[in-house]
Design an enzyme around this catalytic site. Structure first.
Site, PDB file in Angstrom:
ATOM      1  N   ASP A 140       0.763  -1.572   0.021  1.00 44.49           N
ATOM      2  CA  ASP A 140       0.184  -0.142  -0.115  1.00 44.49           C
ATOM      3  C   ASP A 140       1.152   1.280  -0.038  1.00 44.49           C
ATOM      4  O   ASP A 140       1.478   1.175   0.518  1.00 44.49           O
ATOM      5  CB  ASP A 140      -0.678  -0.266   1.118  1.00 44.49           C
ATOM      6  CG  ASP A 140      -2.047  -0.252   0.970  1.00 44.49           C
ATOM      7  OD1 ASP A 140      -2.416  -1.506   0.187  1.00 44.49           O
ATOM      8  OD2 ASP A 140      -2.656  -1.662   2.112  1.00 44.49           O
ATOM      9  N   ARG A 303     -10.649  -0.247   5.741  1.00 38.90           N
ATOM     10  CA  ARG A 303      -9.503  -0.003   6.170  1.00 38.90           C
ATOM     11  C   ARG A 303     -10.019   0.655   6.358  1.00 38.90           C
ATOM     12  O   ARG A 303      -9.551   1.456   6.864  1.00 38.90           O
ATOM     13  CB  ARG A 303      -9.254  -0.395   4.753  1.00 38.90           C
ATOM     14  CG  ARG A 303      -7.188  -0.997   5.334  1.00 38.90           C
ATOM     15  CD  ARG A 303      -6.167  -0.832   3.651  1.00 38.90           C
ATOM     16  NE  ARG A 303      -6.484   0.773   3.396  1.00 38.90           N
ATOM     17  CZ  ARG A 303      -5.823   0.519   2.257  1.00 38.90           C
ATOM     18  NH1 ARG A 303      -6.000  -0.155   0.950  1.00 38.90           N
ATOM     19  NH2 ARG A 303      -5.488   2.295   1.642  1.00 38.90           N
TER      20      ARG A 303
END
Length: 312
Positions: A140, A303
């Site tokens: 990420d 998330r």
């Protein structure tokens, strides 16, 4: 890298396979850093799900505040297993944020849909034709100068089958690189850019406004974990565009080989979700892959990401 089927042997015809691809044979599967003293856990049970990465944590209620001892043990488990799984937690967004907040400030991402708070990202997919953040190995936000330390993901709705997530251990990936490749990448730097990863989903009109906020950045091709000292491969197919100092063809060839290392099953763990399950992963040490195999069924996840440090 050239790989031959056999060395020169009288009577055996010469044969070779193309270089720069996957290779077969035994792999070194070392879960812990050199000299790491493994100790028992007092606050929960750990159930390993794979050899070097991934463990289910049993006996912890994440909706409750963490005391210092429990937080320390969870952090040690995260460093040792790289991704932790907690079944049937059913956290509210604020409880999920509170848990993640024990590891640092929470990150916002203007490129992704927000949930109930700006720092909660919501993935809600129920259309097989819609673009998805799936089917690619990545770490990420490596396009940031300080990529995320980690992330806490909860599945709120799962499809009747499919929709698993996989994580890959990038320390194991580095350990098993051929020495000639290690010699090339140790000390090398690579450029990371948000545009390739998001151009799969958005047109230029959506990306152009964010160009100034997210200019290309350089990170080490091999980073050192700030807490364990472990060396880890730190390039990914979503955001790494080139290796600094190499011409385009040479950079592309080497990056293709490095990207493939996340695909090795021995370095992976695969998790099948149920509603309310939570995964907490070390974004510094892993890549992950959301499997988009559930067609038009709905999958809803939220998330929360934790701000990280500058890779070195």
């Amino acid at each position: 890298m050239t790989v031959t089927a056999a060395g020169p042997t009288a009577g055996l015809r010469a044969a070779r396979i193309p270089g720069d691809g996957m290779y077969e044979g035994r792999r070194v599967l070392r879960r812990l850093p050199e000299g790491w003293a493994e100790r028992p856990y007092a606050h929960f049970d750990v159930v390993p799900l794979a050899r070097t990465i991934g463990a289910e944590i049993r006996g912890v209620d994440l909706s409750r505040p963490l005391d210092a001892g429990l937080r320390e043990e969870l952090n040690r488990a995260l460093l040792e297993w790289k991704v932790l799984f907690f079944r049937a937690q059913h956290l509210s967004s604020d409880q999920q944020r509170a848990f993640a907040g024990h590891w640092g400030e929470l990150e916002t991402n203007p490129l992704l849909a927000a949930g109930s708070r700006e720092d909660v990202v919501r993935f809600d997919k129920a259309d097989a034709a819609a673009p998805t953040y799936e089917n690619v190995w990545h770490t990420d936000v490596t396009f940031r100068e300080r990529p995320a330390l980690g992330a806490v993901l909860q599945l709120r709705e799962v499809p009747p089958f499919g929709g698993d997530t996989l994580w890959a251990d990038m320390a194991a990936a580095y350990d098993n690189l051929p020495q000639e490749v290690k010699d090339r990448v140790d000390g090398a730097r690579a450029v990371h850019d948000f545009i390739p990863g998001f151009a799969r989903f958005y047109g230029p009109e959506r990306l152009i406004p964010h160009q100034d906020a997210f200019p290309p950045v350089e990170h080490p091709v091999v980073r050192t974990h700030p807490e364990t000292g472990r060396r880890m491969l730190f390039v990914n197919a979503s955001f790494t565009t080139r290796i600094t100092g190499l011409d385009r063809d040479e950079s592309d060839r080497l990056l293709r080989f490095l990207f493939q290392q996340a695909h090795v099953p021995e370095y992976q763990v695969r998790f099948s979700w149920r509603p309310g399950d939570v995964a907490f992963w070390d974004n510094r040490a892993t890549q992950h892959y959301a499997v988009g195999d559930y067609g038009s069924d709905r999958r809803v996840a939220e998330r929360v990401a934790i701000e990280g440090d500058r890779p070195f």
